[in-house]
Scaffold this active site. Structure first.
Site, PDB file in Angstrom:
ATOM      1  N   ASN A 163      18.978  32.640  -8.385  1.00 43.62           N
ATOM      2  CA  ASN A 163      17.723  31.988  -7.913  1.00 43.62           C
ATOM      3  C   ASN A 163      17.237  33.109  -6.956  1.00 43.62           C
ATOM      4  O   ASN A 163      18.670  34.571  -6.877  1.00 43.62           O
ATOM      5  CB  ASN A 163      17.850  30.909  -6.660  1.00 43.62           C
ATOM      6  CG  ASN A 163      16.391  31.048  -5.989  1.00 43.62           C
ATOM      7  OD1 ASN A 163      15.143  30.968  -6.333  1.00 43.62           O
ATOM      8  ND2 ASN A 163      16.949  30.617  -3.774  1.00 43.62           N
ATOM      9  N   MET A 217       9.800  26.161  -6.003  1.00 34.85           N
ATOM     10  CA  MET A 217       9.744  25.819  -4.584  1.00 34.85           C
ATOM     11  C   MET A 217       9.903  24.429  -4.895  1.00 34.85           C
ATOM     12  O   MET A 217       9.418  23.669  -3.922  1.00 34.85           O
ATOM     13  CB  MET A 217       8.064  25.845  -4.274  1.00 34.85           C
ATOM     14  CG  MET A 217       7.816  27.505  -3.931  1.00 34.85           C
ATOM     15  SD  MET A 217       8.404  28.317  -2.789  1.00 34.85           S
ATOM     16  CE  MET A 217       8.375  27.754  -1.214  1.00 34.85           C
ATOM     17  N   ARG A 218      11.414  23.701  -4.980  1.00 35.21           N
ATOM     18  CA  ARG A 218      11.741  22.836  -4.724  1.00 35.21           C
ATOM     19  C   ARG A 218      13.648  22.275  -4.938  1.00 35.21           C
ATOM     20  O   ARG A 218      13.834  23.576  -5.289  1.00 35.21           O
ATOM     21  CB  ARG A 218      11.985  21.455  -6.413  1.00 35.21           C
ATOM     22  CG  ARG A 218      10.260  21.935  -6.981  1.00 35.21           C
ATOM     23  CD  ARG A 218       9.656  20.365  -6.594  1.00 35.21           C
ATOM     24  NE  ARG A 218      10.494  19.526  -6.734  1.00 35.21           N
ATOM     25  CZ  ARG A 218      10.121  18.757  -6.134  1.00 35.21           C
ATOM     26  NH1 ARG A 218       9.388  18.327  -5.070  1.00 35.21           N
ATOM     27  NH2 ARG A 218      10.557  16.825  -6.715  1.00 35.21           N
ATOM     28  N   ILE A 219      13.444  22.032  -3.432  1.00 31.15           N
ATOM     29  CA  ILE A 219      14.991  21.797  -3.347  1.00 31.15           C
ATOM     30  C   ILE A 219      15.850  20.647  -4.800  1.00 31.15           C
ATOM     31  O   ILE A 219      14.752  19.730  -4.603  1.00 31.15           O
ATOM     32  CB  ILE A 219      15.224  20.959  -2.532  1.00 31.15           C
ATOM     33  CG1 ILE A 219      15.076  21.738  -0.985  1.00 31.15           C
ATOM     34  CG2 ILE A 219      16.259  20.659  -1.990  1.00 31.15           C
ATOM     35  CD1 ILE A 219      15.423  21.433   0.300  1.00 31.15           C
ATOM     36  N   LEU A 220      17.105  21.089  -5.322  1.00 32.54           N
ATOM     37  CA  LEU A 220      17.227  20.881  -6.652  1.00 32.54           C
ATOM     38  C   LEU A 220      18.426  19.283  -6.233  1.00 32.54           C
ATOM     39  O   LEU A 220      18.981  19.512  -4.688  1.00 32.54           O
ATOM     40  CB  LEU A 220      17.864  21.477  -7.075  1.00 32.54           C
ATOM     41  CG  LEU A 220      16.790  22.719  -7.481  1.00 32.54           C
ATOM     42  CD1 LEU A 220      18.336  23.538  -8.430  1.00 32.54           C
ATOM     43  CD2 LEU A 220      15.972  22.227  -8.197  1.00 32.54           C
ATOM     44  N   ARG A 222      12.977  12.300  -6.909  1.00 27.45           N
ATOM     45  CA  ARG A 222      13.860  13.856  -7.036  1.00 27.45           C
ATOM     46  C   ARG A 222      14.739  14.165  -8.128  1.00 27.45           C
ATOM     47  O   ARG A 222      14.563  14.525  -9.424  1.00 27.45           O
ATOM     48  CB  ARG A 222      13.930  14.390  -6.311  1.00 27.45           C
ATOM     49  CG  ARG A 222      14.771  15.863  -5.780  1.00 27.45           C
ATOM     50  CD  ARG A 222      15.432  16.172  -4.235  1.00 27.45           C
ATOM     51  NE  ARG A 222      14.785  16.109  -3.368  1.00 27.45           N
ATOM     52  CZ  ARG A 222      13.485  17.278  -3.060  1.00 27.45           C
ATOM     53  NH1 ARG A 222      13.308  17.952  -3.729  1.00 27.45           N
ATOM     54  NH2 ARG A 222      12.557  16.825  -2.307  1.00 27.45           N
ATOM     55  N   HIS A 239      15.982  35.292  -3.262  1.00 28.62           N
ATOM     56  CA  HIS A 239      15.435  34.338  -1.785  1.00 28.62           C
ATOM     57  C   HIS A 239      14.879  35.867  -1.067  1.00 28.62           C
ATOM     58  O   HIS A 239      16.119  36.767  -0.902  1.00 28.62           O
ATOM     59  CB  HIS A 239      17.212  34.132  -1.068  1.00 28.62           C
ATOM     60  CG  HIS A 239      16.382  33.632  -0.118  1.00 28.62           C
ATOM     61  ND1 HIS A 239      15.817  32.367   0.184  1.00 28.62           N
ATOM     62  CD2 HIS A 239      16.476  34.284   0.804  1.00 28.62           C
ATOM     63  CE1 HIS A 239      15.168  32.155   1.757  1.00 28.62           C
ATOM     64  NE2 HIS A 239      16.055  33.014   2.266  1.00 28.62           N
ATOM     65  N   ASP A 242      20.678  27.867  -0.704  1.00 34.47           N
ATOM     66  CA  ASP A 242      20.623  30.240  -0.566  1.00 34.47           C
ATOM     67  C   ASP A 242      21.773  30.814  -0.205  1.00 34.47           C
ATOM     68  O   ASP A 242      22.171  30.990   1.169  1.00 34.47           O
ATOM     69  CB  ASP A 242      19.077  30.284   0.790  1.00 34.47           C
ATOM     70  CG  ASP A 242      17.368  29.693  -0.118  1.00 34.47           C
ATOM     71  OD1 ASP A 242      17.584  29.583  -1.428  1.00 34.47           O
ATOM     72  OD2 ASP A 242      17.486  29.654   1.030  1.00 34.47           O
ATOM     73  N   SER A 252      17.569  39.208  -2.154  1.00 26.93           N
ATOM     74  CA  SER A 252      18.542  38.576  -2.141  1.00 26.93           C
ATOM     75  C   SER A 252      18.478  38.243  -4.068  1.00 26.93           C
ATOM     76  O   SER A 252      17.667  36.787  -4.038  1.00 26.93           O
ATOM     77  CB  SER A 252      19.260  37.636  -1.565  1.00 26.93           C
ATOM     78  OG  SER A 252      19.391  38.248   0.107  1.00 26.93           O
ATOM     79  N   ALA A 290      10.137  44.999  -4.190  1.00 26.67           N
ATOM     80  CA  ALA A 290      11.462  44.911  -4.274  1.00 26.67           C
ATOM     81  C   ALA A 290      12.007  44.018  -5.417  1.00 26.67           C
ATOM     82  O   ALA A 290      12.478  44.681  -6.186  1.00 26.67           O
ATOM     83  CB  ALA A 290      12.543  44.972  -2.895  1.00 26.67           C
ATOM     84  N   GLU A 291      11.558  42.541  -5.294  1.00 25.78           N
ATOM     85  CA  GLU A 291      11.762  41.869  -5.883  1.00 25.78           C
ATOM     86  C   GLU A 291      12.071  42.551  -7.729  1.00 25.78           C
ATOM     87  O   GLU A 291      12.590  41.522  -7.965  1.00 25.78           O
ATOM     88  CB  GLU A 291      11.806  40.653  -5.394  1.00 25.78           C
ATOM     89  CG  GLU A 291      11.068  39.592  -4.524  1.00 25.78           C
ATOM     90  CD  GLU A 291      11.060  37.832  -4.067  1.00 25.78           C
ATOM     91  OE1 GLU A 291       9.746  38.175  -4.876  1.00 25.78           O
ATOM     92  OE2 GLU A 291      11.129  38.562  -3.096  1.00 25.78           O
TER      93      GLU A 291
HETATM   94  C1  GRF Z   1       9.151  35.735  -4.027  1.00 32.22           C
HETATM   95  O1  GRF Z   1       8.840  36.243  -2.497  1.00 32.22           O
HETATM   96  C2  GRF Z   1      10.591  34.831  -3.953  1.00 32.22           C
HETATM   97  O2  GRF Z   1      11.713  35.778  -3.412  1.00 32.22           O
HETATM   98  C3  GRF Z   1       9.980  33.484  -3.278  1.00 32.22           C
HETATM   99  O3  GRF Z   1       9.174  33.319  -4.204  1.00 32.22           O
HETATM  100  C4  GRF Z   1       8.315  34.374  -4.142  1.00 32.22           C
HETATM  101  C5  GRF Z   1       8.035  33.597  -5.474  1.00 32.22           C
HETATM  102  O4  GRF Z   1       6.519  34.794  -6.126  1.00 32.22           O
HETATM  103  N1  GRF Z   1      10.944  32.566  -3.675  1.00 32.22           N
HETATM  104  P1  GRF Z   1       6.394  34.825  -7.658  1.00 32.22           P
HETATM  105  O5  GRF Z   1       5.931  33.449  -7.423  1.00 32.22           O
HETATM  106  O6  GRF Z   1       7.625  35.065  -8.301  1.00 32.22           O
HETATM  107  O7  GRF Z   1       4.852  36.103  -7.196  1.00 32.22           O
END
Ligand code: GRF
Length: 321
Positions: free
Chosen positions: A109, A92-95, A67, A111, A147, A138, A175-176
């Site tokens: 980040n 998708m990695r824990i730092l 890691r 979430h 998180d 968030s 929403a993101e």
């Molecule tokens: C999103 O739902 C985000 O909140 C989460 O991972 C997903 C990433 O989606 N952390 P994308 O790769 O941006 O489409």
């Protein structure tokens, strides 16, 4: 806009948030530019989108790598690209703690829950199972704890009858895409916001012993010593005399030192009109990657040069604890 912050975006897959961030950065007046898109999966879909838009990309599979070593390579890629901030978008990695700590305050980040609810995985199902009226998203600062960093922005998404994790996830993603570019812009844009910068300088200046604030020629200034006989050790300077700088003026030791610093680091220092003649230097605040510890050191040094001897002695004694 002057001084756009440089942002590296880390992804693992589709990269739809990265795309939202990237296209938002093309809008007029955007506060940041994307200097790198990096992934821990060379097949990540988002990489092709980014390179198609002329953005540098970097990919390194984490498979079979310790890691620390993988984090280091990713971090190095961000540094090489000149990034001031790292924005995680579905990474998708824990730092490692070291990585998160080195970028504290400069790594964000997204979430898919209303933190502090549901850190970790399966956020949508957990919100549905709990009978919540809303899920959501968030944006937060990254700290070594998963998180758990300061939340910078949130958006709620209502949970409907017979909602599934997939249907909710789909709407949360809309929403993101609205929230993330907005929050990143506001966060990095603070660096150019004189009110934010003044607040930080004020906090640092008044944290020194026996100090008070007094306006000087319409600008905030800070003095050491009593209200009656105190002396100025810092002035706030907001785009004075046609410069584009927001700065704090502090005292150097000599004119030679002042001129050397301005010559060697013109991005960090300037010789202010009028004050420059008496050895005051402008420390530029509205620039990406500003080191506030460095500003604090300057303030302390300047304070020391005018503070009553007794105050400086007490301060030294306090430092030893
Ligand atoms: C999103 O739902 C985000 O909140 C989460 O991972 C997903 C990433 O989606 N952390 P994308 O790769 O941006 O489409």
């Amino acid at each position: 806009m002057a001084n756009k912050a440089k942002v590296a975006i880390f992804i693992s897959g589709r990269g739809s948030n990265m795309a939202a961030l990237l296209y938002a950065s093309f809008l007029p007046g955007a506060a940041y530019e994307v200097v790198l898109v990096a992934a821990n999966d060379p097949e990540a879909e988002g990489l092709a989108l980014a390179s198609g838009e002329g953005i540098s990309t970097f990919a390194l599979s984490h498979k079979g790598m310790p890691r620390e070593q993988h984090d280091e390579a990713m971090e190095q890629a961000a540094r090489d690209a000149g990034a001031d901030y790292i924005v995680l978008a579905g990474y998708m990695r824990i730092l490692t703690d070291g990585f998160a700590t080195r970028w504290e305050g400069r790594m964000l980040n997204i979430h898919p829950s209303l933190l502090p609810k549901y850190p970790g995985l399966d956020t949508h199902q957990r919100a549905i199972d709990a009978g919540d009226s809303h899920g959501g998203v968030s944006v937060h600062l990254v700290t070594p704890e998963l998180d758990a960093g300061q939340v910078l922005g949130q958006m709620k998404v209502s949970i409907r009858e017979s909602e599934t994790a997939d249907t909710l996830a789909e709407r949360v993603r809309f929403a993101e895409h609205q929230l993330y570019p907005r929050v990143v812009s506001e966060y990095v844009g603070r660096e150019n916001d004189p009110d934010f910068l003044l607040g930080k300088v004020r906090e640092l200046a008044l944290a020194l012993p026996q100090t008070h604030e007094r306006e000087s020629h319409g600008s905030p200034g800070w003095r050491a010593g009593s209200e009656k006989s105190g002396k100025y050790f810092a002035y706030f300077n907001d785009q004075h005399h046609g410069t584009e700088h927001v700065a704090v003026l502090v005292k150097t030791g000599s004119m030679d030192e002042l001129l050397d610093l301005v010559e060697a680091q013109p991005q960090a220092y300037f010789k202010p009109a009028y004050y420059g003649a008496s050895g005051w230097i402008g420390v530029i605040l509205n620039r990406p990657g500003l080191d506030w510890d460095h500003v604090a050191d300057w303030l302390e040094r300047s304070w020391r040069s005018v503070a009553p001897k007794s105050a400086a002695k007490l301060h030294d004694a306090a430092d030893q604890f």
